[in-house]
Write a protein that holds these residues in place. Structure first.
Motif, PDB file in Angstrom:
ATOM      1  N   SER A   1     -43.474  61.439  24.074  1.00 44.65           N
ATOM      2  CA  SER A   1     -43.872  61.567  22.672  1.00 44.65           C
ATOM      3  C   SER A   1     -45.174  62.354  22.586  1.00 44.65           C
ATOM      4  O   SER A   1     -45.979  62.356  23.511  1.00 44.65           O
ATOM      5  CB  SER A   1     -44.040  60.194  22.014  1.00 44.65           C
ATOM      6  N   ASP A   2     -45.358  63.008  21.457  1.00 41.59           N
ATOM      7  CA  ASP A   2     -46.612  63.714  21.222  1.00 41.59           C
ATOM      8  C   ASP A   2     -47.569  62.801  20.454  1.00 41.59           C
ATOM      9  O   ASP A   2     -47.228  61.675  20.084  1.00 41.59           O
ATOM     10  CB  ASP A   2     -46.373  65.033  20.477  1.00 41.59           C
ATOM     11  N   LEU A   3     -48.777  63.281  20.247  1.00 40.76           N
ATOM     12  CA  LEU A   3     -49.794  62.453  19.611  1.00 40.76           C
ATOM     13  C   LEU A   3     -49.382  62.047  18.196  1.00 40.76           C
ATOM     14  O   LEU A   3     -49.604  60.913  17.782  1.00 40.76           O
ATOM     15  CB  LEU A   3     -51.126  63.215  19.570  1.00 40.76           C
ATOM     16  N   TRP A   4     -48.772  62.962  17.441  1.00 46.29           N
ATOM     17  CA  TRP A   4     -48.369  62.663  16.079  1.00 46.29           C
ATOM     18  C   TRP A   4     -47.373  61.512  16.044  1.00 46.29           C
ATOM     19  O   TRP A   4     -47.482  60.598  15.220  1.00 46.29           O
ATOM     20  CB  TRP A   4     -47.797  63.915  15.442  1.00 46.29           C
ATOM     21  N   SER A   5     -46.397  61.534  16.954  1.00 43.91           N
ATOM     22  CA  SER A   5     -45.409  60.455  17.001  1.00 43.91           C
ATOM     23  C   SER A   5     -46.065  59.134  17.377  1.00 43.91           C
ATOM     24  O   SER A   5     -45.708  58.075  16.848  1.00 43.91           O
ATOM     25  CB  SER A   5     -44.309  60.802  18.015  1.00 43.91           C
ATOM     26  N   MET A   6     -47.023  59.188  18.279  1.00 50.62           N
ATOM     27  CA  MET A   6     -47.718  57.969  18.692  1.00 50.62           C
ATOM     28  C   MET A   6     -48.511  57.370  17.537  1.00 50.62           C
ATOM     29  O   MET A   6     -48.476  56.155  17.297  1.00 50.62           O
ATOM     30  CB  MET A   6     -48.629  58.280  19.877  1.00 50.62           C
ATOM     31  N   LEU A   7     -49.209  58.222  16.799  1.00 48.64           N
ATOM     32  CA  LEU A   7     -50.040  57.734  15.696  1.00 48.64           C
ATOM     33  C   LEU A   7     -49.204  57.162  14.553  1.00 48.64           C
ATOM     34  O   LEU A   7     -49.629  56.222  13.871  1.00 48.64           O
ATOM     35  CB  LEU A   7     -50.926  58.857  15.175  1.00 48.64           C
ATOM     36  N   ARG A   8     -48.033  57.713  14.361  1.00 56.80           N
ATOM     37  CA  ARG A   8     -47.186  57.284  13.243  1.00 56.80           C
ATOM     38  C   ARG A   8     -46.305  56.083  13.581  1.00 56.80           C
ATOM     39  O   ARG A   8     -45.726  55.471  12.688  1.00 56.80           O
ATOM     40  CB  ARG A   8     -46.296  58.435  12.796  1.00 56.80           C
ATOM     41  N   SER A   9     -46.182  55.742  14.855  1.00 55.82           N
ATOM     42  CA  SER A   9     -45.180  54.761  15.278  1.00 55.82           C
ATOM     43  C   SER A   9     -45.375  53.380  14.649  1.00 55.82           C
ATOM     44  O   SER A   9     -44.399  52.744  14.229  1.00 55.82           O
ATOM     45  CB  SER A   9     -45.175  54.641  16.803  1.00 55.82           C
ATOM     46  N   ARG A  10     -46.605  52.930  14.558  1.00 54.44           N
ATOM     47  CA  ARG A  10     -46.833  51.589  14.005  1.00 54.44           C
ATOM     48  C   ARG A  10     -46.438  51.521  12.540  1.00 54.44           C
ATOM     49  O   ARG A  10     -45.786  50.575  12.093  1.00 54.44           O
ATOM     50  CB  ARG A  10     -48.292  51.182  14.195  1.00 54.44           C
ATOM     51  N   GLY A  11     -46.850  52.528  11.780  1.00 59.36           N
ATOM     52  CA  GLY A  11     -46.490  52.550  10.367  1.00 59.36           C
ATOM     53  C   GLY A  11     -44.990  52.675  10.162  1.00 59.36           C
ATOM     54  O   GLY A  11     -44.423  52.055   9.255  1.00 59.36           O
ATOM     55  N   GLN A  12     -44.336  53.477  10.993  1.00 55.61           N
ATOM     56  CA  GLN A  12     -42.887  53.618  10.888  1.00 55.61           C
ATOM     57  C   GLN A  12     -42.185  52.306  11.186  1.00 55.61           C
ATOM     58  O   GLN A  12     -41.204  51.940  10.519  1.00 55.61           O
ATOM     59  CB  GLN A  12     -42.414  54.713  11.849  1.00 55.61           C
ATOM     60  N   SER A  13     -42.692  51.584  12.168  1.00 54.52           N
ATOM     61  CA  SER A  13     -42.098  50.288  12.503  1.00 54.52           C
ATOM     62  C   SER A  13     -42.238  49.307  11.350  1.00 54.52           C
ATOM     63  O   SER A  13     -41.286  48.605  10.979  1.00 54.52           O
ATOM     64  CB  SER A  13     -42.775  49.709  13.752  1.00 54.52           C
ATOM     65  N   ARG A  14     -43.420  49.267  10.781  1.00 59.16           N
ATOM     66  CA  ARG A  14     -43.684  48.332   9.685  1.00 59.16           C
ATOM     67  C   ARG A  14     -42.853  48.670   8.449  1.00 59.16           C
ATOM     68  O   ARG A  14     -42.293  47.784   7.797  1.00 59.16           O
ATOM     69  CB  ARG A  14     -45.182  48.368   9.356  1.00 59.16           C
ATOM     70  N   ARG A  15     -42.769  49.956   8.133  1.00 64.48           N
ATOM     71  CA  ARG A  15     -42.038  50.371   6.935  1.00 64.48           C
ATOM     72  C   ARG A  15     -40.537  50.166   7.068  1.00 64.48           C
ATOM     73  O   ARG A  15     -39.865  49.719   6.127  1.00 64.48           O
ATOM     74  CB  ARG A  15     -42.316  51.851   6.649  1.00 64.48           C
ATOM     75  N   SER A  16     -39.993  50.460   8.230  1.00 68.46           N
ATOM     76  CA  SER A  16     -38.540  50.477   8.396  1.00 68.46           C
ATOM     77  C   SER A  16     -37.950  49.174   8.920  1.00 68.46           C
ATOM     78  O   SER A  16     -36.748  48.944   8.773  1.00 68.46           O
ATOM     79  CB  SER A  16     -38.157  51.600   9.370  1.00 68.46           C
ATOM     80  N   GLY A  17     -38.777  48.344   9.555  1.00 70.66           N
ATOM     81  CA  GLY A  17     -38.240  47.157  10.210  1.00 70.66           C
ATOM     82  C   GLY A  17     -37.544  47.481  11.524  1.00 70.66           C
ATOM     83  O   GLY A  17     -36.879  46.633  12.114  1.00 70.66           O
ATOM     84  N   LYS A  18     -37.729  48.710  11.983  1.00 76.49           N
ATOM     85  CA  LYS A  18     -37.168  49.157  13.258  1.00 76.49           C
ATOM     86  C   LYS A  18     -38.324  49.470  14.202  1.00 76.49           C
ATOM     87  O   LYS A  18     -39.260  50.181  13.838  1.00 76.49           O
ATOM     88  CB  LYS A  18     -36.294  50.400  13.068  1.00 76.49           C
ATOM     89  N   LEU A  19     -38.273  48.929  15.415  1.00 73.30           N
ATOM     90  CA  LEU A  19     -39.359  49.140  16.364  1.00 73.30           C
ATOM     91  C   LEU A  19     -39.399  50.594  16.814  1.00 73.30           C
ATOM     92  O   LEU A  19     -38.397  51.149  17.264  1.00 73.30           O
ATOM     93  CB  LEU A  19     -39.189  48.230  17.579  1.00 73.30           C
ATOM     94  N   VAL A  20     -40.576  51.200  16.701  1.00 70.79           N
ATOM     95  CA  VAL A  20     -40.820  52.539  17.240  1.00 70.79           C
ATOM     96  C   VAL A  20     -41.994  52.399  18.192  1.00 70.79           C
ATOM     97  O   VAL A  20     -43.107  52.051  17.774  1.00 70.79           O
ATOM     98  CB  VAL A  20     -41.155  53.559  16.136  1.00 70.79           C
ATOM     99  N   THR A  21     -41.762  52.648  19.480  1.00 71.97           N
ATOM    100  CA  THR A  21     -42.841  52.446  20.442  1.00 71.97           C
ATOM    101  C   THR A  21     -42.818  53.483  21.548  1.00 71.97           C
ATOM    102  O   THR A  21     -41.762  53.922  21.985  1.00 71.97           O
ATOM    103  CB  THR A  21     -42.785  51.035  21.062  1.00 71.97           C
ATOM    104  N   TRP A  22     -44.004  53.864  21.972  1.00 73.07           N
ATOM    105  CA  TRP A  22     -44.203  54.750  23.110  1.00 73.07           C
ATOM    106  C   TRP A  22     -44.862  53.996  24.268  1.00 73.07           C
ATOM    107  O   TRP A  22     -45.112  54.561  25.328  1.00 73.07           O
ATOM    108  CB  TRP A  22     -45.110  55.927  22.710  1.00 73.07           C
TER     109      TRP A  22
END
Length: 342
Positions: free
Chosen positions: A252-273
């Motif tokens: 993953s790139d830095l942008w994906s890493m920074l956004r992962s927590r918010g994406q997880s919270r918003r979607s209810g789907k775990l996004v993790t690096w």
């Protein structure tokens, strides 16, 4: 312990092309208290070695990488994130290992596996090698196996879980297929058509040839998507993940890493690096699978240490299947499945 005082190591003093790596003589390290000295028989040349040497780092992570790798020149001139070999000596206080033990170990960010000898903590990510494998085979458990297992510990995988592995033919991908199948998952492998036989032999239930089909376009959904390529950000694959599912970003790139927590919270789907911190017990689990015939070594090519430049050139193509093994020392041929190699 050997009476020699120097060893051959593959060293690089500048970042750049494979030709920056060359053989050099270095002092054999002495194990400090709590450390073991391994006489290395095999290592792998992995994508991590490629990235460290070439500074081919995902977008935005250059400064972070420089902290670990060096700013103007390499801070760790001997690459190699894993090693398989025989314990040569132990430092004071070490009781878990003894000279003559066959072991495999994860060197991690300290590197050092591309040399005839390597020191690491006895309580690090090190365990006895599988009795059923040569050391050249056993070393393939480490980099890909530890990485895939670390990510799978973040999610619940069991019978009937649908897992898609994007980039299924590499070191991490081939490990992820095997580990997911051991947990009872239904596995879809995304790779090129020429790798269909390989990934099917490892347990993939379905194969998607990415040169012919976009796995996100067919409407199929999965409980877990493992991205080993770096081309499946959450925005692209969100609709392909079942409610409560997960996207495991091996690359993953830095942008994906920074956004992962918010994406997880918003979607209810775990996004993790976050691969977590591996331990010796994780490596021992892989060994148990190998010894019981439930995990197989996947080796694309094998190079001698003297051919280290050619090994790097091949890994740089991005087309390796499974692992590229580096034979470091082998005073006796390591060609049979026997419990000792010297």
């Amino acid at each position: 312990m050997t009476t020699n005082t120097t060893m051959t190591a593959a060293v690089y003093r500048r970042f750049g092309a494979p030709e920056e790596v060359h053989l050099d003589q270095r002092a054999i390290p002495s194990p400090k208290p709590g450390q073991v000295l391994i006489r290395v028989h095999a290592s792998t040349v992995s994508v991590a070695d490629h990235r460290a040497r070439s500074r081919d780092i995902p977008a935005g992570l250059g400064m972070l990488a420089a902290v670990g790798l060096g700013v103007f020149r390499p801070s760790r001139p001997i690459l190699g994130m894993d090693a398989a070999g025989v314990i040569e000596a132990v430092g004071a206080g070490v009781t878990a290992f003894a000279p003559g033990d066959r072991v495999i170990a994860m060197m991690g960010g300290s590197f050092g596996g591309h040399a005839e000898y390597a020191c690491l903590p006895a309580d690090g990510v090190i365990t006895r090698a599988p009795a059923t494998m040569t050391l050249g085979e056993a070393v393939t458990l480490v980099f890909g196996g530890i990485t895939a297992q670390g990510f799978f510990k973040k999610v619940a995988i069991g019978p009937g879980t649908s897992v898609l592995v994007n980039g299924a033919s590499g070191a991490v991908g081939t490990a992820a297929i095997q580990l997911a199948k051991q947990l009872g998952a239904d596995v879809t492998a995304v790779t090129s058509g020429k790798n269909t036989e390989l990934v099917t032999s490892l347990g993939a239930d379905r194969v998607i040839d990415y040169t012919r089909q976009d796995f996100t376009a067919g409407g199929d959904t999965y409980d877990v998507i493992v991205d080993c390529v770096g081309n499946a950000p959450f925005g692209r694959v969100e609709a392909s993940i079942n409610p409560g599912g997960a996207l495991l970003l091996v690359i993953s790139d830095l942008w994906s890493m920074l956004r992962s927590r918010g994406q997880s919270r918003r979607s209810g789907k775990l996004v993790t690096w976050d691969v977590g911190k591996p331990g010796a017990d994780d490596l021992a689990h892989l060994v148990s699978l190998a010894d019981s015939g439930r995990y197989q070594a996947v080796i694309d090519r094998t190079f001698d240490l003297a051919d280290i430049v050619e090994a790097h050139r091949y890994v740089d193509t991005g087309r390796k299947r499974g692992n590229v093994v580096l034979h470091v020392t082998h005073p006796e041929p390591d060609t049979t499945h026997i419990p000792t190699d010297e």
